[in-house]
Scaffold this motif. Sequence first.
Motif, short mmCIF file in Angstrom:
data_model
loop_
_atom_site.label_atom_id
_atom_site.label_comp_id
_atom_site.label_asym_id
_atom_site.label_seq_id
_atom_site.Cartn_x
_atom_site.Cartn_y
_atom_site.Cartn_z
N HIS A 16 -2.92 0.35 4.30
CA HIS A 16 -3.84 0.78 3.26
C HIS A 16 -3.01 1.54 2.23
CE1 HIS A 16 -8.18 2.44 2.62
NE2 HIS A 16 -7.72 1.77 1.60
N VAL A 17 -2.65 0.89 1.14
CA VAL A 17 -1.70 1.48 0.20
C VAL A 17 -2.39 2.37 -0.84
CG1 VAL A 17 -0.02 0.96 -1.58
CG2 VAL A 17 0.01 -0.32 0.54
N LEU A 18 -3.53 1.93 -1.35
CA LEU A 18 -4.31 2.77 -2.27
C LEU A 18 -5.67 3.04 -1.64
CD1 LEU A 18 -3.52 1.20 -5.76
CD2 LEU A 18 -2.60 3.28 -4.77
N PRO B 28 5.61 10.98 -5.82
CA PRO B 28 6.87 10.59 -5.18
C PRO B 28 6.93 9.08 -4.97
CG PRO B 28 5.44 11.73 -3.63
CD PRO B 28 4.77 11.80 -4.95
N SER B 29 8.13 8.59 -4.77
CA SER B 29 8.33 7.16 -4.62
C SER B 29 7.59 6.64 -3.39
CB SER B 29 9.84 6.97 -4.53
OG SER B 29 10.15 5.77 -4.00
N GLY B 30 6.94 5.50 -3.53
CA GLY B 30 6.20 4.91 -2.42
C GLY B 30 4.74 5.33 -2.35
N CYS B 31 4.27 6.09 -3.35
CA CYS B 31 2.89 6.59 -3.26
C CYS B 31 1.89 5.58 -3.82
CB CYS B 31 2.75 7.93 -3.98
SG CYS B 31 2.88 7.82 -5.76
N GLY B 32 2.36 4.47 -4.37
CA GLY B 32 1.45 3.42 -4.81
C GLY B 32 1.26 3.34 -6.32
N LYS B 33 2.12 3.99 -7.09
CA LYS B 33 1.97 3.97 -8.55
C LYS B 33 2.15 2.56 -9.10
CE LYS B 33 5.57 6.62 -9.06
NZ LYS B 33 6.06 6.84 -7.70
N SER B 34 3.25 1.90 -8.68
CA SER B 34 3.51 0.55 -9.20
C SER B 34 2.42 -0.41 -8.77
CB SER B 34 4.86 0.03 -8.70
OG SER B 34 5.89 0.84 -9.17
N THR B 35 1.96 -0.24 -7.54
CA THR B 35 0.88 -1.11 -7.07
C THR B 35 -0.34 -0.97 -7.96
OG1 THR B 35 1.73 -0.80 -4.83
CG2 THR B 35 -0.50 -1.67 -5.04
N LEU B 36 -0.70 0.26 -8.30
CA LEU B 36 -1.86 0.47 -9.16
C LEU B 36 -1.63 -0.17 -10.53
CD1 LEU B 36 -4.62 1.70 -9.52
CD2 LEU B 36 -3.55 3.87 -10.13
N1 LIG Z 1 3.92 -6.69 -1.32
C1 LIG Z 1 3.84 -5.63 -0.48
N2 LIG Z 1 3.60 -5.80 0.83
C2 LIG Z 1 3.51 -4.75 1.66
N3 LIG Z 1 3.64 -3.48 1.29
C3 LIG Z 1 3.88 -3.23 -0.01
C4 LIG Z 1 3.99 -4.29 -0.96
N4 LIG Z 1 4.24 -3.74 -2.17
C5 LIG Z 1 4.28 -2.40 -1.97
N5 LIG Z 1 4.06 -2.09 -0.68
C6 LIG Z 1 4.00 -0.74 -0.11
O1 LIG Z 1 3.07 0.00 -0.83
C7 LIG Z 1 3.51 1.32 -1.01
C8 LIG Z 1 3.47 1.69 -2.47
O2 LIG Z 1 4.44 0.99 -3.16
P1 LIG Z 1 4.67 1.17 -4.73
O3 LIG Z 1 3.39 0.97 -5.43
O4 LIG Z 1 5.79 0.30 -5.13
O5 LIG Z 1 5.11 2.69 -4.82
P2 LIG Z 1 5.70 3.50 -6.05
O6 LIG Z 1 5.72 2.63 -7.25
O7 LIG Z 1 4.80 4.67 -6.18
O8 LIG Z 1 7.06 3.94 -5.65
C9 LIG Z 1 4.89 1.42 -0.42
O9 LIG Z 1 4.79 2.04 0.83
C10 LIG Z 1 5.33 -0.02 -0.26
O10 LIG Z 1 6.12 -0.16 0.88
#
Ligand SMILES: Nc1ncnc2c1ncn2[C@@H]1O[C@H](COP(=O)(O)OP(=O)(O)O)[C@@H](O)[C@H]1O
Lengths: 384, 291
Positions: free
Chosen positions: A17-19, A37-45
Amino acid sequence: MSFLHIDDVHKHFGETHVLKGIDIEIDKGDFLVLVGPSGCGKSTLLNMIAGLDTISEGELRLDGRRINELHPSRRDIAMVFQSYALYPSMSVAGNIGFGLEMRKVPKAERRAAIQRVAELLQIENLLSRKPGQLSGGQRQRVAMGRALVRDPQLFLFDEPLSNLDAKLRVDMRTEIKQLHQRLGTTIVYVTHDQIEAMTLATRIAVMRGGELQQLGTPQAVYDDPNNLFVAGFMGSPSMNLVPARIADRDGKLVALVEAGETTLALPIVRDREALEGWCNRQVMLGLRPEAITDPTSANRDGGEIFEADLEVELVEPTGADLYVVTRLGGISVNARMRPGSPPQPGEDTRFAFDVSRMVAFDPESEARIRTAVDADAPVQAASA
Amino acid sequence: MSAATPAARRFTPARMLLYAILLFFAVLYLLPLYVMLTTSFKTLAEIQQGNMLALPREWTAAPWREAWGSACIGLECSGVKGYFFNSIQIVVPAVLISGLLGAFNGYVLTKWRFRGHKIVFGLILFSCFIPFQIILLPMARVLGILHLANSTSGLVLVHIVYGIGFTTLFFRNFYASFPDELVRAAQLDGAGFFRIFFRILLPASVPIIVVTVIWQFTNVWNDFLFGVSFASGDSAPITVALNNLVNSSTGVKAYNVNMAAAMVAAVPTLIVYILAGKYFLRGLMSGSVKG
Ligand SMILES: Nc1ncnc2c1ncn2[C@@H]1O[C@H](COP(=O)(O)OP(=O)(O)O)[C@@H](O)[C@H]1O
Ligand SMILES: [Mg+2]
């Protein structure tokens, strides 16, 4: 009605559950910075806003219209990627014009648009070059040009400055800010750098572990943090977080802080009603370094000043400021003093605490103890 | 580094020995080619009396003309030229189609991942390790059903099917290191599946295209087993024709004609190496400079 509305948005990658339910609303012309911090889901959002990742739950509205199912190319959104993502086999002009070409804009019109953007970004002399022949800063400009040329409703930036060296990063930061002010565009910008967030944003969204910690103006996030995480993450040097006990001294609410042999009784000014319920309990006090000064630099018309003599542990001059470290509640505490005649380590010197800027947190839940639980409320006592 | 160091190093005894050994093996390796070339320009009389390593006393192009246009293969005496064009007709579509399919596979397997993409790639990869002999009978049956037995089109199909595993492997590994962000940027720019492939990925794929072409071209051109199994008679490729030519000469063996025919069969692969090899190096160089 808000321009961009991220409404209880979730993201699952398989089991993870990323977001976990993000709620953000911004107005047209806002510069929203997603920081964490890195890995918190910013890029995903950001990718979900762009349409490059699917939305597991929740709704995304742009200008009142649901865009969850809309293809990326139809959202009227442009994005600048961290790696710039310039098409390697195309010239700079080809890169900038590709989006227009795909949208079947006539060639003459396209050329004019490329020229206009190239002038804006001062890259006219690079138009015939290939990305491989450009420096990092030039690539950055081309990537921005590619976004600007389409004149979209919304710009997305994913850590656009993180691949530049320190000097260039500051210059480009200023340039992005000027561009925003000049063009009045709406921007969502991702960074893990809190200074970038403070300097660029009109609205900051602090994220951690897929959860929104706080949404507000840079000043609100800085002066009125929602929890210990936001307090510690925003600001450099970071906020001093000192353990204390709330007590009632002759009808006056104070925070008792251990300072060597003595105990300081800092008067409670902010969030008094809420803190009354915390009498005789442990809290975590938050004080920015600039709220602890020497008596002459203390801001006396801002609020209440509490003075005490404390032993100096360490002195760190930076030129513009002088950071003096002392010990409170077993923690090293940073105070920002006037440079000039620095106190000696081991000696006592007089510290002035601007207690009207002091905030308190629940040490268990890490949540802020506050009277008004409105993140968007105007900051009470603290002003610059 | 100073300019003197590498120059000085060139003349150490160990270096000299190394070069001597390399030179020896290079000569050894080139010797058959030398013998083939010289023999193909000699008259039959000279071959019968003469020294194999000597240059022709009297140069003649007659063996080449005969091999190309009038040597007897089986019952027909019109040389290898028909079979040479058979091979061209087989190799060009087989290389183009298997290469394009491999490129598409690599593109989809890296940039448009779907559930189970790893298994699919594993299976495709597995096809690279299936020995030729195993597929002969099933393939003959399939070609029979498709009415493609004993035809060049049938052989093209066989080579495409057999080549996809390798071409997919090449392109998948190449595209795996191709940044995903480029595809995402192109999507936002409004490019679709095919546009992204043809405008963004393919133009940046020159090095791997060259590798694939060299690999597929030499494999298909040099193939004998598939050719002899699935395309006998008039539709046979040049490798099969060469074999028949050597075996069907009556009486005295015309070594000069045989050698000339063998050279004709070998020239296209040499040309591909010489032309594409240059681009291959250039592709590698430009890749190392960028970024
Ligand atoms: N395609 C994916 N499949 C599985 N996990 C993912 C995928 N993309 C990102 N994640 C996970 O989602 C979390 C958030 O990633 P990301 O949005 O890139 O973080 P940020 O940009 O804040 O550093 C991370 O823990 C990453 O491992
Ligand atoms: Mg990121």
